[in-house]
Design a protein around this motif. Structure first.
Motif, PDB file in Angstrom:
ATOM      1  N   SER A  68      46.057  51.482  29.140  1.00 39.29           N
ATOM      2  CA  SER A  68      46.271  52.861  29.614  1.00 39.29           C
ATOM      3  C   SER A  68      46.327  52.907  31.133  1.00 39.29           C
ATOM      4  N   ALA A  69      45.422  52.172  31.766  1.00 38.79           N
ATOM      5  CA  ALA A  69      45.384  52.176  33.237  1.00 38.79           C
ATOM      6  C   ALA A  69      46.676  51.593  33.806  1.00 38.79           C
ATOM      7  N   ALA A  70      47.148  50.504  33.198  1.00 40.33           N
ATOM      8  CA  ALA A  70      48.383  49.875  33.668  1.00 40.33           C
ATOM      9  C   ALA A  70      49.539  50.871  33.586  1.00 40.33           C
ATOM     10  N   LEU A  71      49.616  51.560  32.469  1.00 38.66           N
ATOM     11  CA  LEU A  71      50.747  52.482  32.266  1.00 38.66           C
ATOM     12  C   LEU A  71      50.624  53.731  33.126  1.00 38.66           C
ATOM     13  N   LYS A  72      49.404  54.083  33.524  1.00 38.79           N
ATOM     14  CA  LYS A  72      49.222  55.265  34.383  1.00 38.79           C
ATOM     15  C   LYS A  72      49.500  54.966  35.849  1.00 38.79           C
ATOM     16  N   SER A 102      50.420  54.071  42.452  1.00 37.23           N
ATOM     17  CA  SER A 102      50.599  52.604  42.438  1.00 37.23           C
ATOM     18  C   SER A 102      49.673  51.894  43.414  1.00 37.23           C
ATOM     19  N   MET A 103      49.161  52.660  44.413  1.00 35.91           N
ATOM     20  CA  MET A 103      48.284  52.084  45.449  1.00 35.91           C
ATOM     21  C   MET A 103      48.993  51.020  46.276  1.00 35.91           C
ATOM     22  N   ARG A 104      50.296  51.109  46.370  1.00 40.83           N
ATOM     23  CA  ARG A 104      51.048  50.161  47.196  1.00 40.83           C
ATOM     24  C   ARG A 104      51.027  50.616  48.658  1.00 40.83           C
ATOM     25  N   LEU A 105      50.830  49.657  49.560  1.00 39.05           N
ATOM     26  CA  LEU A 105      50.848  49.952  50.990  1.00 39.05           C
ATOM     27  C   LEU A 105      52.296  50.125  51.438  1.00 39.05           C
ATOM     28  N   PRO A 521      35.699  65.992  30.239  1.00 36.54           N
ATOM     29  CA  PRO A 521      35.279  66.223  31.621  1.00 36.54           C
ATOM     30  C   PRO A 521      34.259  65.197  32.123  1.00 36.54           C
ATOM     31  N   ASP A 522      33.606  64.486  31.205  1.00 37.20           N
ATOM     32  CA  ASP A 522      32.590  63.526  31.659  1.00 37.20           C
ATOM     33  C   ASP A 522      33.166  62.117  31.795  1.00 37.20           C
ATOM     34  N   LYS A 523      34.508  62.011  31.774  1.00 34.81           N
ATOM     35  CA  LYS A 523      35.154  60.712  31.957  1.00 34.81           C
ATOM     36  C   LYS A 523      36.023  60.719  33.216  1.00 34.81           C
ATOM     37  N   MET A 524      35.835  59.744  34.065  1.00 31.00           N
ATOM     38  CA  MET A 524      36.764  59.543  35.199  1.00 31.00           C
ATOM     39  C   MET A 524      36.803  58.051  35.514  1.00 31.00           C
ATOM     40  N   PRO A 525      37.521  57.309  34.662  1.00 29.17           N
ATOM     41  CA  PRO A 525      37.510  55.859  34.769  1.00 29.17           C
ATOM     42  C   PRO A 525      38.240  55.348  36.009  1.00 29.17           C
ATOM     43  N   VAL A 526      37.826  54.168  36.469  1.00 29.41           N
ATOM     44  CA  VAL A 526      38.582  53.432  37.486  1.00 29.41           C
ATOM     45  C   VAL A 526      39.837  52.885  36.816  1.00 29.41           C
ATOM     46  N   ILE A 527      41.013  53.190  37.358  1.00 33.91           N
ATOM     47  CA  ILE A 527      42.246  52.693  36.744  1.00 33.91           C
ATOM     48  C   ILE A 527      43.003  51.703  37.639  1.00 33.91           C
ATOM     49  N   TYR A 528      42.533  51.489  38.866  1.00 31.88           N
ATOM     50  CA  TYR A 528      43.199  50.487  39.709  1.00 31.88           C
ATOM     51  C   TYR A 528      42.255  50.025  40.808  1.00 31.88           C
ATOM     52  N   ASP A 529      42.269  48.716  41.084  1.00 30.28           N
ATOM     53  CA  ASP A 529      41.559  48.145  42.238  1.00 30.28           C
ATOM     54  C   ASP A 529      42.598  47.713  43.264  1.00 30.28           C
ATOM     55  N   ALA A 530      42.528  48.262  44.453  1.00 26.60           N
ATOM     56  CA  ALA A 530      43.475  47.908  45.509  1.00 26.60           C
ATOM     57  C   ALA A 530      42.738  47.257  46.679  1.00 26.60           C
ATOM     58  N   PRO A 531      42.986  45.961  46.912  1.00 24.48           N
ATOM     59  CA  PRO A 531      42.398  45.333  48.091  1.00 24.48           C
ATOM     60  C   PRO A 531      43.091  45.853  49.349  1.00 24.48           C
ATOM     61  N   ILE A 532      42.308  46.094  50.390  1.00 22.48           N
ATOM     62  CA  ILE A 532      42.873  46.543  51.658  1.00 22.48           C
ATOM     63  C   ILE A 532      42.541  45.474  52.692  1.00 22.48           C
TER      64      ILE A 532
ATOM     65  N   ALA B  69      56.690  45.245  31.771  1.00 19.52           N
ATOM     66  CA  ALA B  69      56.485  44.848  33.169  1.00 19.52           C
ATOM     67  C   ALA B  69      55.104  45.285  33.656  1.00 19.52           C
ATOM     68  N   ALA B  70      54.709  46.514  33.281  1.00 24.36           N
ATOM     69  CA  ALA B  70      53.397  47.020  33.699  1.00 24.36           C
ATOM     70  C   ALA B  70      52.289  46.113  33.177  1.00 24.36           C
ATOM     71  N   LEU B  71      52.415  45.727  31.903  1.00 24.99           N
ATOM     72  CA  LEU B  71      51.351  44.924  31.286  1.00 24.99           C
ATOM     73  C   LEU B  71      51.364  43.482  31.790  1.00 24.99           C
ATOM     74  N   LYS B  72      52.514  43.021  32.265  1.00 21.79           N
ATOM     75  CA  LYS B  72      52.580  41.646  32.794  1.00 21.79           C
ATOM     76  C   LYS B  72      52.055  41.549  34.225  1.00 21.79           C
ATOM     77  N   THR B  73      51.991  42.675  34.932  1.00 22.60           N
ATOM     78  CA  THR B  73      51.615  42.619  36.354  1.00 22.60           C
ATOM     79  C   THR B  73      50.264  43.265  36.656  1.00 22.60           C
ATOM     80  N   TYR B  74      49.762  44.094  35.750  1.00 18.15           N
ATOM     81  CA  TYR B  74      48.507  44.817  36.006  1.00 18.15           C
ATOM     82  C   TYR B  74      47.307  43.867  35.998  1.00 18.15           C
ATOM     83  N   MET B  75      46.444  44.006  37.000  1.00 23.23           N
ATOM     84  CA  MET B  75      45.209  43.234  37.053  1.00 23.23           C
ATOM     85  C   MET B  75      44.028  44.178  36.827  1.00 23.23           C
ATOM     86  N   PRO B  76      43.312  44.004  35.718  1.00 19.97           N
ATOM     87  CA  PRO B  76      42.150  44.865  35.465  1.00 19.97           C
ATOM     88  C   PRO B  76      41.133  44.753  36.600  1.00 19.97           C
TER      89      PRO B  76
END
Lengths: 683, 683
Positions: A68-72, A102-105, A521-532, B69-76
């Protein structure tokens, strides 16, 4: 409660010298949380020839939540992000534009530090002038610790026109024009060497507010720290923004002198509270640190009081006092004296617990939320109650004569959230989100008053999501405006430890994207980790992408990016030439795929060379660079741009200048020769 | 064929001044391809509260290919990338470490340009020494146009120990140590002002090869361009690497003088061809460009000949000649003269079509693949045939006396790929991948010889994938080693136009990830678009992440990052002090969460201050910064690191120094005061 706070303070003061933190084990200082082994392990995620979603998920060990996170968050090739997050890069001194979800720079915008790809600070005159505008007298400043970006606002909403960013390290402010995403102005605060880098605008961007921090003698002189209480002062500086000119107007700006309590974050009133400004402070103890052997460290000395002072500024009143000439001048800058501000009702204090960081005004302007980082609560103050208390009068004063509004007269609610509340933002459904540094978590809680027409219990913690690790600030989509969007929250975590592939002892920051669109309302999962990996971003704002109207190219060929108008003296196709006047040589050059005109320039050693060059392209993305070897010169010329570079040809030899931007199939052939003859220059 | 090539050359020379390229329409110069509206449109991708994969895909308008593509590139969250791509940042002057398949930027490694977040070039002595080591005499160089990163190799495979990067703009090479991912050395080429930034190592990293580019009088003197043929020269420089010291050994390095044909990319022989080096050239026409009115532009002048010269260097022979003292010295640097190299069999030429860019040796070392950017073919040369032709002797010579091996005697095959072949890399299944700039495509084609045991037709185009837009270099996983991995290919596209949210006229580059693990050999879809907004990356190498053994912290407290050993003079907990000798003040300081020791320092105006500071932490990610306002100083101190900074306290006043890395809940309290008394310094 009090004992608990003090114990916490002591725990925090204890340094950690073991490697307990390594691999994300529990750090007894509370400054890191355990890593879940199934996540922190680098295993899994290998390439696979599987094609169906189920097969790929299985092969790559993706959980249903991962899928789900990947697709979001995935953006198909060519599709644009929905939001743009403008983040400071901390002591990188730049600004980062990051696409959400996407959290892309998308771009690092050169701001306080030279950056050659953008031709910023490597000879291009407009950029040298901008950087030098931020010097401190004869001190050339070429970096910043930029903390707080502030988007320009119209009626309390982001308008996408300008971005302001503050430099904590040197007390400066930069102005970025969002038509071309270039830094146009840097101003140095004339009365202070340092501030918090806190940058906030009033709802129509009349004022850009800079909160101070570590106290010092205003104006920059020396005074012994034994005279701290008498001679050291804080400040809150109000920069007047001229929107038409796109520049800060130094002459119409002013600072308010405040006591030497370390001022921290500020926020501007909204809607009903427009015209007021609220700033925290963290050193009402007047601690002066540990000299060689005696005294206590600042970390302990500043953390003694259970209550510090929320600064409440009546900006309208302050403007009247300034207009009435009740200011003094320090280094030629207007300063409203502390005693005047206190006596005339421009400044009030309210006790606030404890060593607070964020002061954040709710979207409707009714409440100010304070996170005391050594407290467990978000403390909510009512603007109306503050007004009533001021009207009632009879207020005690602090040692500096500033009226103190009693805590219980102004406080609306306290919401217990957890350890280390720092900073709060809001959504479109009446919820607040607060970062908890020590808990390494984001807390979601309910506002009260008119925000609670849904029958939910007001002023109550709803849920917490753990983040990895030690979140500083957070940002929600348009979350500090009068109309937040919800949808996304970015946790700006200060520690990443082993969350990413090791790239050496200096670890990237970890931005984590949280999904606020969950049905529960009690769910707000982390869906992406972006290194900066390009700085230590401190704070950010997130704007709807369709509000940004960046230019694809400059409107006319021969564009002056400083004046944002056509340069009448710009070289154009057909007007290229070399003019000589004694040892002064002026070159008028054009660049186009795939050649410069002229391609061969001969000067004498000692000649003073002025080179004006225009990229005569009008094609989106047809940028050309212009580099001269050894002379440390590189320009980036966007379509239509004209730049000027001045240098003395003080070394004889042969210097092939060339286009540094891969512009065409014949890019390698886009070159010319600067020949510096070893014969003396004509006088 | 010949006519077609010439017509193409003419078409390329025609500049484009319309905005035809805007929005990605066809650009008649071939420098951009149409954008597919369904991709380029910013619509779609909105936030959704849907939870199931199908619902999310529907709500976000994701195709089945997008989902794969999303599932091949996503990093949990917390999972590490499988590969790390080291990309130059072009005229950004830095190196980018990017994780694959997520394409997340893990770190920008400060290399040639100052970068304050890493404390690189803002006072830290080891970094100032590294930067100054790359100066050109009295010319302080503070940027680069870095083109080609080269990972150190052992037996032709990446070993993950060092990274080399070349600076085209100033003819320099930097050495990065992959234990701490920090730049340790910059060397300036003493005989040239400029090169191609081409950087390649021999299979055991004995030599780091720097190809030249625009010819000039070697040594840097002046000569008129009328004397181009006689006095201008190219070079190929061989830098000796001392692996134990982790440094280039200038004294044992040398350059080979070559004709003033612009040398371009080089590659080193592998396995059987070890000891040989192959470099392209692109100006056998000896074009000298267009002076004020007369002459032809370089872009045309350099594109006249159908054949340029592949330079074939017998490095072993060259080493023998250098050892035998058959070199001359230019600016104290060993140079093997052209006539000696030509006469003694150290240098040969082979005709190559036409204005080539890449010369790439196959994994087994049997073939050299040349992409002629104004040709339509990849031309494959056989190393064995080259050896046979040399043995047979009786070779004609060029004007400079260099033996010429006939094209048909050395050519193994030509593979028609399309327009603008630039650069080739390889996979583990006997296929080559070539970037096509003008076609904006990646071509996959079959090698022959021992690579074709699968019965497939050798030397044949298999498929092409369009990329957006105008690909320069490409990189496959370990694709230029003796054992490529396959799996992933990154297309390093030079134009993005409207592929990303507009961030102004300067557009980010577009790295596109292609999937090489498709079941069908004729499929290699783009699975990720990564904007690169921190430079214009030119070239990259991709290494398996588990080969990188970066340190989590420095091995001992008090670590000297230059010597990579403990500094015996490093301040440690308990040894902090201030020493005075007349107007010389030496401060021994430590940093730990959350205080500096000492916290208060008084000096006199004019004092010469040396500050040594150790971060005594040993916790992974417990980095501290150290900044002094106004003095333009910022250090980044990783756990265990000791740094030294020297400055003259030439301005009186109060300067709160502080930790610039958000290290703990009491980070804001990690501060001290530098007080500069306005009394004159003692003498």
């Amino acid at each position: 409660m009090k004992r608990q706070i003090i114990m916490l303070g002591i725990a925090l003061a204890m340094p950690i010298t073991t490697s307990a933190c390594s691999r994300g084990d529990v750090d007894t200082s509370g400054e890191a949380k355990p890593a879940q082994e199934d996540q922190a392990a680098p295993s899994g995620g290998e390439a696979t020839s599987a094609q169906s979603p189920d097969e790929i998920a299985k092969a790559r060990n993706l959980s249903p939540a991962d899928v789900s996170a990947a697709l979001k968050t995935y953006m198909p090739s060519g599709r644009h992000d929905e939001y743009v997050q403008f983040a400071s890069s901390g002591h990188g001194g730049q600004v980062l534009a990051i696409g959400l979800p996407s959290m892309r720079l998308l771009k690092m915008i050169a701001t306080f530090s030279p950056e050659p790809w953008q031709g910023y600070g490597y000879g291009a005159k407009s950029t040298m002038d901008t950087l030098n505008g931020g010097n401190a007298g004869d001190k050339e400043l070429r970096w910043a610790d930029d903390h707080h970006p502030a988007l320009s606002e119209t009626a309390g909403d982001y308008d996408g026109q300008f971005l302001f960013i503050g430099d904590k390290a040197n007390a400066r402010v930069a102005v970025i024009d969002l038509r071309d995403f270039e830094t146009k102005q840097i101003v140095k605060n004339p009365i202070s060497n340092i501030d918090h880098g806190g940058m906030f605008v009033t709802p129509d961007t009349e004022w850009v507010v800079e909160g101070g921090q570590y106290a010092m003698p205003l104006g920059g002189g020396y005074a012994p720290m034994e005279d701290y209480k008498e001679k050291y002062r804080g400040h809150i500086t109000f920069w007047k923004f001229d929107r038409a000119a796109g520049r800060i107007d130094m002459a119409k700006s002013f600072a308010m002198e405040v006591p030497p309590y370390w001022q921290d974050l500020c926020d501007s009133g909204k809607k009903g509270s427009t015209g007021w400004v609220f700033c925290n402070s963290i050193n009402t103890e007047l601690a002066t640190g540990k000299a060689d052997k005696d005294g206590v460290n600042f970390e302990s000395g500043v953390s003694q009081n259970d209550m510090d002072f929320l600064h409440v500024v009546n900006l309208k009143k302050a403007e009247e006092l300034v207009a009435a000439g009740k200011t003094t001048e320090i280094n030629g800058f207007n300063v409203l004296p502390l005693d005047t501000a206190a006596a005339e009702g421009a400044l009030y204090f309210i006790p606030e617990p404890k060593s607070p960081h964020g002061a954040d005004v709710t979207p409707g302007g009714e409440y100010i939320v304070v996170g005391g980082k050594l407290d467990q609560n978000a403390t909510v103050y009512s603007f109306q109650k503050i007004q009533d208390a001021i009207a009632a009068g009879g207020l005690d004063k602090d040692d500096y004569g500033v009226p103190i509004i009693p805590f219980d007269k102004a406080m609306e609610a306290q919401v217990q959230l957890g350890l280390g509340p720092l900073h709060t933002q809001f959504d479109d459904k009446g919820f607040a989100y607060t970062s908890l540094f020590l808990d390494s978590a984001v807390a979601k809680w309910s506002l009260g008053g008119d925000y609670r027409k849904d029958g939910l219990e007001p002023w109550k913690l709803v849920t917490k999501t753990p983040v990895q690790y030690n979140i500083g600030h957070l940002a929600t989509a348009e979350g500090d405006t009068v109309s937040p969007d919800g949808h996304y929250l970015v946790a700006m975590n200060k520690w990443a430890i082993d969350r990413f592939q090791n790239v050496g002892p200096l670890v990237p920051q970890n931005f984590q994207l949280l999904d606020l669109d969950q049905p529960e309302p009690d769910k707000m999962p982390v869906i992406y980790d972006a290194p900066i990996g390009v700085g230590e971003p401190h704070y950010a704002q997130i704007i709807k992408a369709d509000k940004l109207k960046g230019w694809e190219k400059y409107p006319e060929i021969g564009w002056d990016t400083d004046k944002m108008a056509k340069d009448p003296d710009a070289p154009l196709t057909g007007t290229e030439r070399v003019e000589r006047d004694g040892n002064k040589v002026t070159i008028y050059m054009t660049a186009i795929r795939s050649h410069f005109t002229p391609e061969r320039i001969e000067v004498n050693v000692g000649d003073e060379v002025t080179l004006k060059i225009t990229n005569v392209e009008q094609t989106y993305d047809a940028t050309h660079g212009f580099a001269v070897p050894i002379y440390n010169l590189n320009l980036s010329l966007e379509p239509g741009e004209t730049q000027t570079v001045e240098f003395t040809a003080d070394r004889a030899g042969v210097y092939p200048f060339y286009c540094t931007e891969f512009c065409s199939a014949l890019h390698l052939e886009m070159v010319g020769y600067l020949l510096v003859k070893d014969t003396p220059a004509a006088q």
